[in-house]
Design a protein around this motif. Structure first.
Motif, PDB file in Angstrom:
ATOM      1  N   HIS A  76       0.833  -1.206   0.000  1.00 28.33           N
ATOM      2  CA  HIS A  76       0.000   0.000   0.000  1.00 28.33           C
ATOM      3  C   HIS A  76       0.868   1.257   0.000  1.00 28.33           C
ATOM      4  O   HIS A  76       0.583   2.223  -0.722  1.00 28.33           O
ATOM      5  N   TYR A 113       2.243   1.787  -3.465  1.00 30.11           N
ATOM      6  CA  TYR A 113       1.253   2.279  -4.434  1.00 30.11           C
ATOM      7  C   TYR A 113       0.932   3.748  -4.179  1.00 30.11           C
ATOM      8  O   TYR A 113       0.820   4.536  -5.127  1.00 30.11           O
ATOM      9  N   MET A 114       0.805   4.143  -2.903  1.00 33.04           N
ATOM     10  CA  MET A 114       0.551   5.557  -2.591  1.00 33.04           C
ATOM     11  C   MET A 114       1.695   6.425  -3.088  1.00 33.04           C
ATOM     12  O   MET A 114       1.477   7.522  -3.619  1.00 33.04           O
ATOM     13  N   LYS A 116       3.655   5.763  -5.553  1.00 31.73           N
ATOM     14  CA  LYS A 116       3.642   5.741  -7.010  1.00 31.73           C
ATOM     15  C   LYS A 116       2.657   6.764  -7.567  1.00 31.73           C
ATOM     16  O   LYS A 116       2.986   7.511  -8.507  1.00 31.73           O
ATOM     17  N   ILE A 117       1.452   6.813  -6.961  1.00 28.41           N
ATOM     18  CA  ILE A 117       0.428   7.739  -7.489  1.00 28.41           C
ATOM     19  C   ILE A 117       0.413   9.067  -6.735  1.00 28.41           C
ATOM     20  O   ILE A 117      -0.373   9.956  -7.043  1.00 28.41           O
ATOM     21  N   LYS A 173      -0.581   9.798  -3.689  1.00 28.88           N
ATOM     22  CA  LYS A 173      -1.885  10.020  -3.070  1.00 28.88           C
ATOM     23  C   LYS A 173      -1.937   9.276  -1.747  1.00 28.88           C
ATOM     24  O   LYS A 173      -1.551   8.107  -1.658  1.00 28.88           O
ATOM     25  N   ASN A 217      -8.618   3.938   1.079  1.00 29.50           N
ATOM     26  CA  ASN A 217      -9.347   3.229   0.032  1.00 29.50           C
ATOM     27  C   ASN A 217      -8.988   3.826  -1.326  1.00 29.50           C
ATOM     28  O   ASN A 217      -9.236   5.012  -1.577  1.00 29.50           O
ATOM     29  N   ILE A 218      -8.399   3.010  -2.175  1.00 29.28           N
ATOM     30  CA  ILE A 218      -7.998   3.470  -3.509  1.00 29.28           C
ATOM     31  C   ILE A 218      -8.502   2.451  -4.538  1.00 29.28           C
ATOM     32  O   ILE A 218      -7.912   1.365  -4.692  1.00 29.28           O
ATOM     33  N   GLU A 253      -6.383  -0.295  -6.862  1.00 26.24           N
ATOM     34  CA  GLU A 253      -5.055  -0.637  -6.337  1.00 26.24           C
ATOM     35  C   GLU A 253      -4.833  -2.143  -6.500  1.00 26.24           C
ATOM     36  O   GLU A 253      -5.676  -2.960  -6.081  1.00 26.24           O
ATOM     37  N   ALA A 295      -8.417  -2.728  -2.869  1.00 28.39           N
ATOM     38  CA  ALA A 295      -8.913  -1.358  -2.784  1.00 28.39           C
ATOM     39  C   ALA A 295      -9.090  -0.874  -1.352  1.00 28.39           C
ATOM     40  O   ALA A 295      -9.179   0.332  -1.108  1.00 28.39           O
ATOM     41  N   ARG A 297      -6.628  -5.751   1.192  1.00 26.00           N
ATOM     42  CA  ARG A 297      -5.176  -5.895   1.041  1.00 26.00           C
ATOM     43  C   ARG A 297      -4.624  -6.924   2.028  1.00 26.00           C
ATOM     44  O   ARG A 297      -3.736  -7.708   1.710  1.00 26.00           O
ATOM     45  N   CYS A 321      -2.193   5.520   7.909  1.00 26.98           N
ATOM     46  CA  CYS A 321      -1.347   5.904   6.772  1.00 26.98           C
ATOM     47  C   CYS A 321      -0.821   7.314   6.989  1.00 26.98           C
ATOM     48  O   CYS A 321      -1.478   8.145   7.630  1.00 26.98           O
TER      49      CYS A 321
END
Length: 399
Positions: free
Chosen positions: A308, A311-312, A314-315, A317, A321-322, A325, A329, A334, A348
């Motif tokens: 997680h 991924y955060m 990477k984007i 953000k 809840n994404i 992902e 999500a 996860r 987070c």
């Protein structure tokens, strides 16, 4: 008839006169003797004054013999070790003489210098330990008294943290109240010596000053003897370290949680990094300070949290809840996809350079703060750059 009555009376008068005549020479001789004694005292006094002496001064006892310095290097070392902290001027002078004698004897003699270094090996540290023991006894501070501060303030800190009015919805306006409630705990937990110095009158500075003087003195003999152990700049630092060992308020909690702590340190594999482990170490220390149990690291949850965070990052953000992902999500999805079957609660953040900073960043965010000290037994943690994720759980297949 009258003359016959006078005869006895006359006899008594005659006897009295005889007694007086006999006693008179004796009294006169005694008076002469006393007069002579007083005359001699007077002359002796006049003589003393003429010689510049005080005739009324009491006779002084003979002064004790001045202590002598032993004739050998071993004796000089012993003199320094026995008398360096004496308050007697004669002892201090003897120590100085012993130092000078050693300096002169060593000269270029490397073998003697090595022997002297060996003789003084650990001496300053032992004296520091002795001084700490004495200072603690004199102050009256004990581990139990310091733990009393923990017992008194833990409920107050937890009450402030769990107050529903403490919330991120208003920017954590009650954070100062939480900080104030936690402050005594942090002070005792992190620095029991400093707390004892401020609140119990523990004095380490005075004996530390004497010990630094000893180090300087020994350094005159052999320069390396002035050095304290690596990591300590002076005597006070050494004494504070020893004092922290003697006033270890954490021992009870660390002993009770030793199994979890040792297992966390031994755990390897998956996505778990040393910085992740450091993060959990700091968090568990905080939980124990508040009287909470430690959390165990779970590798499955670490896989979910690391994915997680990646991924955060990477984007760019921050969210729980994404949609879309790859790992899932939601926090629950996860965790399940990573192999953990229990329910989870997630924290987070972005902006922490290391694991310790991440703990204290969440400390300043009310709901996240409460999550960190909740009644959990399991944690998964993972980071990527400045993005960090925590998952907490009380059990489940992933354990």
């Amino acid at each position: 008839m009258a003359p016959s009555r006078l005869v006895p009376a006359l006899k008594w008068v005659v006897m009295l006169l005889v007694m007086l005549l006999v006693a008179a020479p004796a009294l006169s001789a005694q008076d002469d003797d006393d007069f002579i004694k007083e005359l001699r005292k007077k002359k002796a006094r006049e003589k003393a004054i003429a010689e510049g002496k005080d005739p009324d001064a009491a006779e002084k006892p003979p002064e004790p013999a001045k202590p002598k310095l032993p004739p050998t290097a071993a004796g000089w070392v012993s003199t320094i070790q026995r008398k360096w902290d004496s308050d007697k001027e004669a002892d201090q002078q003897l120590v100085k003489e012993a130092v000078e004698a050693l300096k002169g004897a060593i000269g270029e003699d490397k073998e003697l210098a090595a022997k002297v270094v060996e003789d003084f090996d650990g001496f300053k540290e032992k004296e520091a330990a002795r001084a700490v023991d004495e200072a603690i006894r004199s102050s009256g501070v004990t581990v139990d008294r310091l733990r009393g501060v923990l017992d008194e303030n833990r409920p107050l800190a937890l009450k402030a943290i769990m107050d529903p009015g403490y919330t991120e919805a208003d920017g954590c306006k009650k954070q100062p109240e939480v900080d104030a409630a936690c402050k005594p705990l942090f002070e005792v937990w992190r620095d029991p010596v400093g707390y004892a110095s401020e609140h119990f009158g523990l004095d380490l500075k005075t004996p530390a000053g004497k010990l630094d003087g000893l180090a300087k003195l020994l350094g005159e003999i052999v320069p390396e003897l002035a050095n304290w152990p690596e990591g300590f700049d002076d005597a006070e630092a050494v004494m504070r370290g020893k004092g922290a060992e003697l006033l270890n308020v954490k021992e009870k909690e660390y002993k009770a949680n030793s199994g979890v702590l040792e297992a966390n340190e031994a755990l390897e594999g998956g996505t778990l990094t040393e910085e992740d482990k450091r993060h959990v170490r700091v968090l568990n220390d905080y939980r124990m300070m508040l009287g909470k149990g430690c959390v165990s690291i779970n590798l499955s949850l670490c896989k979910a949290t690391t994915g997680h965070s990646q991924y955060m990052n990477k984007i760019k953000k921050l969210a729980h809840n994404i949609p879309g992902e790859p790992g899932g999500a939601t926090p629950q999805a996860r965790a399940k996809n990573a192999g953990f079957g229990g329910s989870v609660a997630e924290n987070c953040l972005v902006g922490a350079e290391n694991g310790e900073q991440a703990v204290w960043q969440w400390y300043g965010a009310a709901e996240h703060h409460r999550n960190m000290i909740g009644n959990h037994s399991i944690i998964g943690v993972g980071h990527d750059g400045a993005y960090w994720t925590q998952n907490f759980s009380g059990g489940g297949k992933g354990r």
